[in-house]
Design an enzyme around this catalytic site. Structure first.
Site, mmCIF file in Angstrom:
data_model
loop_
_atom_site.group_PDB
_atom_site.id
_atom_site.type_symbol
_atom_site.label_atom_id
_atom_site.label_comp_id
_atom_site.label_asym_id
_atom_site.label_seq_id
_atom_site.Cartn_x
_atom_site.Cartn_y
_atom_site.Cartn_z
ATOM 1 N N THR A 1 12.580 6.066 35.702
ATOM 2 C CA THR A 1 12.953 7.298 36.427
ATOM 3 C C THR A 1 11.868 7.704 37.415
ATOM 4 O O THR A 1 12.130 7.925 38.608
ATOM 5 C CB THR A 1 13.186 8.449 35.412
ATOM 6 O OG1 THR A 1 14.138 8.001 34.454
ATOM 7 C CG2 THR A 1 13.682 9.703 36.101
ATOM 8 N N VAL A 2 10.629 7.803 36.942
ATOM 9 C CA VAL A 2 9.540 8.277 37.808
ATOM 10 C C VAL A 2 9.061 7.158 38.743
ATOM 11 O O VAL A 2 8.893 7.380 39.944
ATOM 12 C CB VAL A 2 8.364 8.809 36.954
ATOM 13 C CG1 VAL A 2 7.227 9.286 37.859
ATOM 14 C CG2 VAL A 2 8.825 9.936 36.039
ATOM 15 N N LYS B 1 1.960 12.485 29.318
ATOM 16 C CA LYS B 1 1.416 13.640 28.553
ATOM 17 C C LYS B 1 1.158 13.276 27.108
ATOM 18 O O LYS B 1 0.181 13.729 26.513
ATOM 19 C CB LYS B 1 2.371 14.825 28.636
ATOM 20 C CG LYS B 1 3.718 14.563 27.990
ATOM 21 C CD LYS B 1 4.848 15.129 28.775
ATOM 22 C CE LYS B 1 6.018 14.199 28.683
ATOM 23 N NZ LYS B 1 7.097 14.473 29.534
ATOM 24 N N GLU C 1 -1.646 15.134 37.328
ATOM 25 C CA GLU C 1 -0.895 16.347 37.676
ATOM 26 C C GLU C 1 0.515 16.345 37.097
ATOM 27 O O GLU C 1 1.018 17.359 36.609
ATOM 28 C CB GLU C 1 -0.822 16.467 39.213
ATOM 29 C CG GLU C 1 -0.111 17.706 39.724
ATOM 30 C CD GLU C 1 -0.827 18.978 39.330
ATOM 31 O OE1 GLU C 1 -1.937 19.206 39.796
ATOM 32 O OE2 GLU C 1 -0.261 19.759 38.526
ATOM 33 N N GLY D 1 5.822 18.709 35.437
ATOM 34 C CA GLY D 1 6.403 17.805 36.439
ATOM 35 C C GLY D 1 5.929 18.014 37.864
ATOM 36 O O GLY D 1 4.791 17.708 38.195
ATOM 37 N N GLY E 1 22.145 14.768 31.118
ATOM 38 C CA GLY E 1 20.990 13.876 31.215
ATOM 39 C C GLY E 1 19.656 14.594 31.051
ATOM 40 O O GLY E 1 18.602 13.987 31.224
ATOM 41 N N GLU F 1 17.562 13.790 25.734
ATOM 42 C CA GLU F 1 17.719 12.398 25.306
ATOM 43 C C GLU F 1 18.749 12.329 24.182
ATOM 44 O O GLU F 1 19.074 13.345 23.552
ATOM 45 C CB GLU F 1 16.390 11.883 24.723
ATOM 46 C CG GLU F 1 15.187 12.100 25.592
ATOM 47 C CD GLU F 1 14.918 10.926 26.520
ATOM 48 O OE1 GLU F 1 15.368 9.820 26.194
ATOM 49 O OE2 GLU F 1 14.294 11.134 27.563
ATOM 50 N N LYS G 1 1.930 19.071 26.269
ATOM 51 C CA LYS G 1 1.550 19.667 27.561
ATOM 52 C C LYS G 1 0.521 20.784 27.367
ATOM 53 O O LYS G 1 -0.460 20.874 28.113
ATOM 54 C CB LYS G 1 2.802 20.185 28.281
ATOM 55 C CG LYS G 1 3.710 19.042 28.741
ATOM 56 C CD LYS G 1 5.075 19.546 29.176
ATOM 57 C CE LYS G 1 5.958 18.400 29.649
ATOM 58 N NZ LYS G 1 7.372 18.769 29.785
ATOM 59 N N GLY H 1 12.303 15.292 36.194
ATOM 60 C CA GLY H 1 13.173 14.620 37.165
ATOM 61 C C GLY H 1 12.346 13.647 37.988
ATOM 62 O O GLY H 1 11.147 13.871 38.231
HETATM 63 P P1 NAP Z 1 11.407 5.465 31.875
HETATM 64 O O1 NAP Z 1 12.518 5.823 32.771
HETATM 65 O O2 NAP Z 1 11.716 5.104 30.468
HETATM 66 O O3 NAP Z 1 10.591 4.256 32.550
HETATM 67 C C1 NAP Z 1 9.588 3.549 31.891
HETATM 68 C C2 NAP Z 1 9.260 2.291 32.694
HETATM 69 O O4 NAP Z 1 8.147 1.654 32.093
HETATM 70 C C3 NAP Z 1 10.401 1.298 32.751
HETATM 71 O O5 NAP Z 1 10.466 0.721 34.012
HETATM 72 C C4 NAP Z 1 9.988 0.244 31.719
HETATM 73 O O6 NAP Z 1 10.447 -1.043 32.054
HETATM 74 C C5 NAP Z 1 8.476 0.291 31.852
HETATM 75 N N1 NAP Z 1 7.794 -0.130 30.634
HETATM 76 C C6 NAP Z 1 7.836 0.463 29.415
HETATM 77 N N2 NAP Z 1 7.077 -0.196 28.544
HETATM 78 C C7 NAP Z 1 6.530 -1.234 29.217
HETATM 79 C C8 NAP Z 1 5.646 -2.286 28.878
HETATM 80 N N3 NAP Z 1 5.165 -2.400 27.632
HETATM 81 N N4 NAP Z 1 5.284 -3.173 29.837
HETATM 82 C C9 NAP Z 1 5.772 -3.064 31.086
HETATM 83 N N5 NAP Z 1 6.610 -2.072 31.481
HETATM 84 C C10 NAP Z 1 6.977 -1.187 30.561
HETATM 85 O O7 NAP Z 1 10.312 6.634 31.804
HETATM 86 P P2 NAP Z 1 10.090 7.819 32.862
HETATM 87 O O8 NAP Z 1 11.062 8.917 32.595
HETATM 88 O O9 NAP Z 1 9.986 7.270 34.221
HETATM 89 O O10 NAP Z 1 8.665 8.394 32.375
HETATM 90 C C11 NAP Z 1 7.489 7.707 32.653
HETATM 91 C C12 NAP Z 1 6.285 8.576 32.267
HETATM 92 O O11 NAP Z 1 6.325 9.777 33.036
HETATM 93 C C13 NAP Z 1 6.261 9.023 30.804
HETATM 94 O O12 NAP Z 1 4.928 9.074 30.355
HETATM 95 C C14 NAP Z 1 6.848 10.423 30.845
HETATM 96 O O13 NAP Z 1 6.412 11.250 29.789
HETATM 97 C C15 NAP Z 1 6.296 10.910 32.169
HETATM 98 N N6 NAP Z 1 7.076 11.989 32.783
HETATM 99 C C16 NAP Z 1 8.403 11.822 32.994
HETATM 100 C C17 NAP Z 1 9.126 12.849 33.595
HETATM 101 C C18 NAP Z 1 10.598 12.696 33.862
HETATM 102 O O14 NAP Z 1 11.201 13.662 34.329
HETATM 103 N N7 NAP Z 1 11.200 11.539 33.609
HETATM 104 C C19 NAP Z 1 8.481 14.050 33.943
HETATM 105 C C20 NAP Z 1 7.110 14.170 33.724
HETATM 106 C C21 NAP Z 1 6.398 13.132 33.146
HETATM 107 P P3 NAP Z 1 12.027 -1.408 32.028
HETATM 108 O O15 NAP Z 1 12.645 -0.569 33.108
HETATM 109 O O16 NAP Z 1 12.080 -2.854 32.322
HETATM 110 O O17 NAP Z 1 12.513 -1.039 30.649
HETATM 111 N N1 HSE Z 2 11.723 16.208 28.566
HETATM 112 C C1 HSE Z 2 10.922 16.999 29.454
HETATM 113 C C2 HSE Z 2 11.623 18.315 29.730
HETATM 114 C C3 HSE Z 2 10.710 16.311 30.791
HETATM 115 O O1 HSE Z 2 12.770 18.536 29.336
HETATM 116 O O2 HSE Z 2 10.987 19.167 30.366
HETATM 117 C C4 HSE Z 2 9.433 15.597 30.949
HETATM 118 O O3 HSE Z 2 8.314 16.391 30.689
#
Ligand code: NAP
Ligand code: HSE
Length: 440
Positions: A15-16, A107, A131, A136, A189, A192, A207, A308
């Protein structure tokens, strides 16, 4: 080394990560015009290289060997957006040891072993920027770390989880029950399939551990955070709060208390009734907001999208450009020192509470209940009673909802224990703190 081109290795393209790649592609000419630096992404590590990413990336760039990316001598900066504790920790440590600045949104990792990572960055003299890990897309940690470095911050209090704020908003505005609002959040969405980390407060706890570390220069981990989620909040609680001029929010709070023997901290996450006049009460839907109180600056508030792909990528890209500029000038942002500090236990904290009881609907019961509050020195602020007799086959039962004046938590707990022991009290229901402005 010529750093007019900054070569970035990205660990994770979900996603990110995918939003970050698209944002860099969109903004690269602007970044170049403003900083003289151009960003290239020669390597991206993922788990499954056959998956479509929804962004234009050459297949030769994508690899499943994340350690090779983290330690590649031709890479200048590493962005970790894969999440999880391992191998993210080992990859970040390897990149820092190789002298590469690291940007992370992780985090959970920072809240578990931030001190180790901060020390590794300091030892290598490179940036570790994060940051996006809190709230986010809201630029909040940099102001806290830089503009407020010398501010005597006393409290940081925020809505730091968008999923729970969405659920509580639906319960408030549509009168939905918790389970229905959660199902809606999952359909959209936000939540989870396993919503535990969000609804039980663990995400917000991670956080606030990071925030407390930065705000107070203290060693704080998730384990130091007293944590309670929203899964027990009912539609009746929300309706009571509305009738009495409150919004129910999941608050993450970090607080510093000055004592003659030194500062004490409290870090906690719990649902709270917030007066409608407070700025945090107006934060609806999946938005986040953070409220900072400092002795010199007074009250500050930061508001925006806490999650997001695009908002989070915005925060990551801001850090990336910062690290790239620092790298070119041979500088890095020091995170300062983090020292162990004493924690004030929840029992020692004072708070006002909303309490809900189911009792026998007969004479003398109210007097007995009021007597228990009096015996424990806990003062009732307001009270409502509704007879439940005749509803859902219930006989001679009433619901009593009260708000009590601020009292030490241990006295409130002793009162609840004594109430539970009364024959006339059928059950103690919700117990939720109430924010009283000016009360610490
Ligand atoms: P995500 O959609 O699950 O993406 C994770 C990515 O990491 C995927 O591309 C996955 O590969 C890859 N990955 C996971 N384990 C791996 C490994 N061992 N080796 C190589 N690649 C690996 O997660 P996300 O939502 O983008 O979140 C990423 C980080 O940002 C997390 O720490 C989360 O807490 C933080 N974050 C997310 C949000 C949000 O809104 N989503 C907001 C703030 C912070 P595949 O695609 O091949 O499975
Ligand atoms: N799951 C978190 C939220 C997003 O609902 O705010 C990433 O920090």
């Amino acid at each position: 080394m010529d750093h007019s081109v900054i070569r970035v290795g990205i660990l994770g393209c979900g996603t990110v990560g995918a939003s970050l790649v698209a944002l860099i592609q969109r903004q690269n000419s602007t970044i170049q015009a403003r900083t003289g630096l151009s960003i290239e992404i020669p390597r991206i590590a993922v788990r499954d290289s056959s998956r479509a990413r929804g962004v234009a990336v050459e297949s030769s760039v994508v690899t499943t060997d994340a350690m090779a990316v983290a330690t590649d001598p031709s890479i200048d900066v590493i962005v970790e957006v894969m999440g999880g504790l391992s191998p993210a920790r080992e990859l970040i440590l390897a990149a820092l040891a190789a002298g590469k600045p690291v940007i992370t949104a992780n985090k959970a990792l920072l809240a578990a072993c931030g001190s180790e990572l901060f020390a590794a960055a300091e030892a290598s003299g490179v940036d570790l920027l994060f940051e996006a890990s809190v709230a986010g897309g809201i630029p909040f940690l940099r102001p806290l770390r830089e503009s407020l470095l010398a501010e005597p911050v006393v409290r940081v209090m925020g809505i730091m989880n968008g999923t729970t704020n969405y659920i509580l908003t639906r319960m408030t505005e549509a009168g939905a029950e918790y389970a229905d609002a959660l199902a809606e959040a999952q359909e959209l969405g936000y939540a989870e399939a396993d919503p535990t980390a969000d609804v039980e407060g663990h995400d917000a706890a991670a956080k606030i551990a990071i925030v407390a570390s930065i705000a107070f220069g203290a060693e704080v981990t998730s384990a130091d955070v007293q944590c309670e989620g929203i899964s027990k909040v009912t539609a009746d609680d929300i309706a009571f709060a509305k009738r009495h001029g409150y919004a129910v929010k999941l608050l993450a709070i970090a607080e510093r208390f000055s004592t003659p023997s030194g500062d004490e901290l409290s870090a906690r996450v719990h649902p709270c009734l917030i007066p409608n006049a407070h700025p945090l009460a107006a934060v609806r839907d999946s938005f986040n907001a953070v409220f900072v109180q400092g002795e010199a600056v007074g009250d500050l508030m930061f508001y925006g999208r806490g999650a997001g792909g695009d908002p989070t990528a915005s925060a990551v890209l801001g850090d990336l450009v910062d690290a790239a500029v620092n790298l070119q000038s041979g500088a890095h942002a020091s995170l300062g020192t983090f020292v162990p500090m004493a924690f004030r236990s929840g029992e020692q904290l004072e708070a006002s509470w909303y309490l809900s009881l189911c009792v026998d609907d007969r004479s003398g019961v109210l007097a007995a209940i009021a007597g228990v509050f009096g015996e424990h020195g806990v003062s009732i602020d307001s009270m409502e009673q509704h007879s439940l007799s005749g509803t859902d086959d219930v006989a001679d039962e009433a619901r009593i909802d009260l708000i009590i004046h601020p009292a030490p938590e241990r006295d409130v707990q002793a009162t609840l224990d004594a109430l539970s022991a009364l024959d006339s009290v059928r059950s103690v229901g919700s117990t939720i703190r109430v924010l009283v402005e000016g009360d610490r």
